[in-house]
Design a protein around this motif. Structure first.
Motif, PDB file in Angstrom:
ATOM      1  N   UNK A   1       0.853  -1.187   0.000  1.00 38.05           N
ATOM      2  CA  UNK A   1       0.000   0.000   0.000  1.00 38.05           C
ATOM      3  C   UNK A   1       0.888   1.236   0.000  1.00 38.05           C
ATOM      4  N   UNK A   2       0.477   2.227  -0.750  1.00 36.04           N
ATOM      5  CA  UNK A   2       1.234   3.482  -0.785  1.00 36.04           C
ATOM      6  C   UNK A   2       0.280   4.657  -0.902  1.00 36.04           C
ATOM      7  N   UNK A   3       0.638   5.749  -0.173  1.00 38.44           N
ATOM      8  CA  UNK A   3      -0.130   6.989  -0.231  1.00 38.44           C
ATOM      9  C   UNK A   3       0.665   8.121  -0.890  1.00 38.44           C
ATOM     10  N   UNK A   4       1.885   7.841  -1.313  1.00 40.64           N
ATOM     11  CA  UNK A   4       2.703   8.864  -1.949  1.00 40.64           C
ATOM     12  C   UNK A   4       4.154   8.446  -1.995  1.00 40.64           C
ATOM     13  N   UNK A   5       5.004   9.371  -2.445  1.00 39.67           N
ATOM     14  CA  UNK A   5       6.399   9.026  -2.705  1.00 39.67           C
ATOM     15  C   UNK A   5       7.356   9.434  -1.602  1.00 39.67           C
ATOM     16  N   UNK A   6       6.829   9.846  -0.444  1.00 39.14           N
ATOM     17  CA  UNK A   6       7.715  10.213   0.661  1.00 39.14           C
ATOM     18  C   UNK A   6       6.978  10.024   1.982  1.00 39.14           C
ATOM     19  N   UNK A   7       7.719  10.186   3.076  1.00 37.35           N
ATOM     20  CA  UNK A   7       7.123  10.037   4.406  1.00 37.35           C
ATOM     21  C   UNK A   7       6.053  11.093   4.662  1.00 37.35           C
ATOM     22  N   UNK A   8       6.141  12.263   3.986  1.00 40.49           N
ATOM     23  CA  UNK A   8       5.168  13.331   4.175  1.00 40.49           C
ATOM     24  C   UNK A   8       3.748  12.857   3.882  1.00 40.49           C
ATOM     25  N   UNK A   9       3.592  12.034   2.848  1.00 39.47           N
ATOM     26  CA  UNK A   9       2.264  11.561   2.453  1.00 39.47           C
ATOM     27  C   UNK A   9       1.747  10.440   3.350  1.00 39.47           C
ATOM     28  N   UNK A  10       2.577   9.958   4.269  1.00 38.43           N
ATOM     29  CA  UNK A  10       2.174   8.888   5.180  1.00 38.43           C
ATOM     30  C   UNK A  10       2.120   9.376   6.627  1.00 38.43           C
ATOM     31  N   UNK A  11       2.061  10.683   6.819  1.00 39.44           N
ATOM     32  CA  UNK A  11       2.075  11.243   8.174  1.00 39.44           C
ATOM     33  C   UNK A  11       0.791  10.949   8.945  1.00 39.44           C
ATOM     34  N   UNK A  12      -0.262  10.516   8.250  1.00 38.85           N
ATOM     35  CA  UNK A  12      -1.525  10.201   8.925  1.00 38.85           C
ATOM     36  C   UNK A  12      -1.533   8.786   9.500  1.00 38.85           C
ATOM     37  N   UNK A  13      -0.463   8.042   9.306  1.00 38.27           N
ATOM     38  CA  UNK A  13      -0.349   6.679   9.833  1.00 38.27           C
ATOM     39  C   UNK A  13       0.201   6.749  11.265  1.00 38.27           C
ATOM     40  N   UNK A  14      -0.358   5.917  12.165  1.00 37.42           N
ATOM     41  CA  UNK A  14       0.063   5.905  13.565  1.00 37.42           C
ATOM     42  C   UNK A  14       0.904   4.660  13.844  1.00 37.42           C
TER      43      UNK A  14
END
Length: 807
Positions: A529-542
């Motif tokens: 699963x991917x929400x984008x190309x960097x950690x910025x796009x996954x900041x909503x993950x806990x």
């Protein structure tokens, strides 16, 4: 035999005169086995779902030929090559969705309906009328009656319009949510050009399967019917339902116990008369055993019928949950199976043996020693399991130990309540106190059944509320974007346009790619699963350790280090993928390695998922599916205006655009549906317990005729007698309710601390909702008092002269 025949004739005449007693006896046993038969039937039907092929023929499916990972369909060439093998029995299946005239979507399944004609004996000499009938068969859409009603709530719909063409509808029960049609028609509607969703292989042994797997390795993959995702993912769900059903059976067993006691107390005089008339005690005992076994079998049969009805009532909710979360690929219809009757009969026989054993005189000292022994063993078992429980069975045993501790404590607490000094000198209240000490043993089975039912219900309530609280917090952060859009086609150009529009602070994607983790012992299916190309796009993950996600957690591969990825909590707890592990991911011939750098919460997902960057997926050249975009608006933008602009620019329908609040509500409702079956089972168990209270007070009423007649002759009015007996019931049930609260909280804690992480892979904090718990207890206590008052009212209204004459 003559003596036995006469005894049975006498018993038959007794039941003819006391039809209500016979009905109560059978109903008590039937309710006990109905719940466990319902869940057993659902589980049995799910395990046997491949005994029929998709064409609804009695051809047991043993294997599936499916597309390679990352592909959605099998090419027609695969089917052509395999169909040339005469020793291979197969059935092609094509699945998809079509849009109806009213813009709604319908799931369809295409199968080879020519097999229906062959099984009906079609040949070269068939009549012209028969040929026309067969031609209409291949242009007919078969739908479940429930789906037909949902499509057209008014008059039954006879045709279905797809792409401007009308097709005849034929109702067929048991199809579920999918429409069934000939594969040629499905191919036409889906524009599949000969492609297939999968191929069902009929009756193939493992030796032939190994050879076939090697033969098709480059174009498709072979899966055993017993290794489908549903069988792995749904195991904990059915395990929990079976545990709850068994708990319901125990509650029903207490009810059955009361029903037997009521029947035997009514028959004591008859038994004495038969003995006086010369019947041997041995023959009377044999007659009672045969009678109970016959009634147990009849009750098991009626219980199985009731269980089948209950299962088919639950199957809609169960099927929705199983399709949404556990990838169920068939509809379930539960039918009566002989094994249900045998299971109910075995359990009923066990209850009967316990009843017959309880009729033997046991000294009070032995009872105390047994109770102390059970209490000590239960406490020791609970302490050991508290430290070492690591499986579903051991977690269930911990629940059993907690229940046994409260089973031993409850009678002692009740007796202590009525043996302590009461602050009153009222003769009637002191009589209630003294009378209660002798009646507790008679009411004990109903009290323990109520304790268990309330404890289970409160425990489930605690678990559901804790899960709901954790889910709210999870969704609050997980669904943090302002808008979510799902265009029919997701393109990179659309992503660039959204980023360059100046309306959004962040434009995230949602990609999903199927893959496998290859180990020395097995291959594990996972989702990338991917929400984008960097950690910025996954900041909503806990993360589990509550750290903020940064480049050290998720990043693409470089020349000096592997790609970094995150594993979800079920992948860590259930499949043992840990931080620091290097996993090899494959999709067909394509492979990539990544290093696990963290574990994240993923409520609602039971399968293993890895969180990666989009570059990790594209660099590996994995096939993936892009579902849509998550859009975070800039502070000055108005959400309604932006939504209208998106609809106009990209031609999106309202169903393809979701605002944050709507998406959260939909997601929460989806998860809450998973507990509907549990709530229904809890309600059924609670009703059985309340019915048991009614039976217990009905039984007790027969024994209360003498003391109540004496009180009435001494001048106690009917009103005083009624309220004093109701006070007695209120005290007994009130103490039971007070004990059920800590029992339920402990059971809820066990469910959250052991069962949820072990079975589902989720961890969450215990959260208590005292208003809900106390409100539930108040409602149950009121209903229990009503159930106990019903026999009292009938008893109080009895003529005093009749009561005195019976002394």
């Amino acid at each position: 035999m003559t003596e036995l025949r006469l005894i049975f004739f006498t018993y038959g005449q007794f039941y003819l005169r006391h039809k209500g007693l016979l009905l109560l006896f059978v109903l008590g046993f039937s309710l006990g086995s109905a719940l466990i038969s319902a869940i057993y039937g659902l589980n049995l039907e799910a395990s046997q779902r491949y005994n029929e092929s998709s064409a609804l023929l009695e051809n047991p499916v043993t294997h599936f030929i499916k597309p390679q990972l990352g592909e959605k369909q099998l090419s027609h060439t695969v089917w052509q090559n395999l169909s040339r093998q005469s020793n291979l029995k197969m059935e092609p299946v094509l699945e998809g969705r079509v849009q109806l005239e009213d813009k709604r979507w319908l799931s369809i399944r295409g199968v080879d309906l020519l097999k229906w004609v062959q099984f009906q004996g079609g040949g070269d000499n068939e009549s012209e009328g028969r040929k026309n009938q067969q031609g209409r068969l291949f242009e007919t859409v078969f739908l479940d009656p429930k789906v037909i009603t949902r499509l057209e709530p008014g008059a039954p719909q006879k045709t279905l319009t797809i792409d401007g063409i009308q097709y005849r509808i034929s109702p067929m029960a048991g199809l579920g949510y999918q429409a069934l049609m000939d594969i040629s028609l499905a191919d036409k509607l889906l524009n599949a050009n000969g492609a297939l969703s999968f191929i069902e292989v009929i009756g193939m042994d493992e030796a032939r399967a190994q050879f076939l797997a090697l033969e098709i390795a480059q174009t498709a993959r072979l899966e055993s019917a017993s290794d489908q995702s549903f069988d792995t993912l749904s195991g904990p769900f059915f395990f929990n339902l079976q545990a709850l059903a068994f708990l319901g059976y125990i509650v029903g067993a207490f009810l059955s116990f009361n029903a037997i006691k009521l029947a035997f107390s009514a028959r004591k005089k008859l038994q004495r008369q038969l003995y006086v008339l010369g019947c041997q005690q041995r023959r009377l005992t044999q007659a009672v055993v045969v009678e109970l076994l016959c009634l147990g079998f009849i009750s098991a049969y009626f219980g199985a019928l009731l269980g089948v009805s209950l299962a088919n009532l639950l199957v809609t909710d169960v099927g929705r949950v199983l399709r949404s979360f556990y990838q169920l690929d068939r509809s379930l219809i539960v039918g009566l199976d002989y094994s249900m009757v045998l299971l109910g009969f075995a359990l009923n026989t066990l209850v009967l043996i316990c009843f017959l054993g309880s009729q033997k005189a046991i000294t009070d000292s032995y009872k105390r020693m047994a109770a102390i022994g059970v209490f000590v063993l239960s406490v020791i078992g609970a302490l050991v399991l508290w430290q070492y429980a690591d499986s579903k069975f051991s977690a269930l045993m911990l629940c059993a130990c907690v229940l046994m501790v409260f089973f031993v404590i409850t009678p002692r607490v009740l007796k202590r309540t009525f043996s302590c000094q009461w602050p009153t000198q009222s003769p009637l209240l002191l009589w209630v106190k003294a009378d209660s000490q002798t009646q507790i043993n008679e009411l004990l089975s109903a009290v323990l059944a109520t304790l268990m039912a309330m404890g289970a219900a409160i425990g489930m309530q605690v678990m559901v509320h804790s899960f709901s609280t954790a889910l709210d917090s999870h969704l609050q952060k997980r669904l943090s974007a302002d808008l979510y859009i799902r265009p029919l086609v997701v393109t990179e150009q659309m992503e660039r346009e959204l980023k360059e529009s100046g309306l959004f602070d962040k434009v995230g994607v949602y990609w999903q790619a199927p893959a496998q983790i290859n180990t020395k012992t097995k291959s594990l299916g996972v989702k990338l699963i991917s929400f984008g190309n960097s950690a910025l796009y996954h900041s909503h993950i806990t993360l589990l350790n509550r750290e903020l996600i940064g480049p050290q957690h998720i990043a693409g591969a470089t020349d000096t280090q592997l790609a970094r990825c995150l594993v979800n909590e079920p992948g860590w707890r259930i499949n043992g993928i840990n931080i620091g592990d290097t996993v090899e991911l494959s999709q067909g011939e394509r492979q990539i390695e990544c290093q696990i750098s963290g574990i994240y919460y993923d409520y609602g997902e039971q399968s293993t998922a890895l969180l990666v960057t989009t570059s990790t997926i594209t660099n590996a050249q994995f096939a993936y599916e892009a579902f849509g975009f998550s859009l975070t608006l800039k502070p000055e933008q108005d959400i309604d205006e932006v939504t209208k602009q998106l609809k106009d620019t990209y031609g999106l329908e309202s169903s393809q655009v979701s605002v944050n609040k709507t998406f959260k509500a939909f997601a929460k409702q989806l998860f809450e549906n998973t507990f509907q079956v549990t709530h229904a089972l809890n309600l059924f168990i609670m009703l059985i317990a309340l019915f048991g209270i009614w039976v217990s007070f009905l039984t007790l009423g027969r024994q209360q005729l003498q003391p109540m007649a004496i009180l009435q002759t001494l001048g106690v009015t009917r009103k005083q007698l009624f309220w004093s007996k109701l006070l007695q019931a209120c005290l007994i049930l009130g103490v039971t309710t007070l004990l059920a609260i800590p029992l339920g909280i402990l059971l809820g804690w066990v469910l959250l601390t052991y069962v949820m992480p072990i079975a589902f892979g989720w961890s969450m904090a215990l959260v208590l909702s005292w208003p809900n718990i106390l409100g539930f207890c108040a409602v149950v206590l009121l209903l229990a008092l009503i159930a106990s008052a019903a026999p009292l009212i009938k008893l109080i209204r009895r003529n005093v002269a009749d009561s005195v004459s019976s002394l």
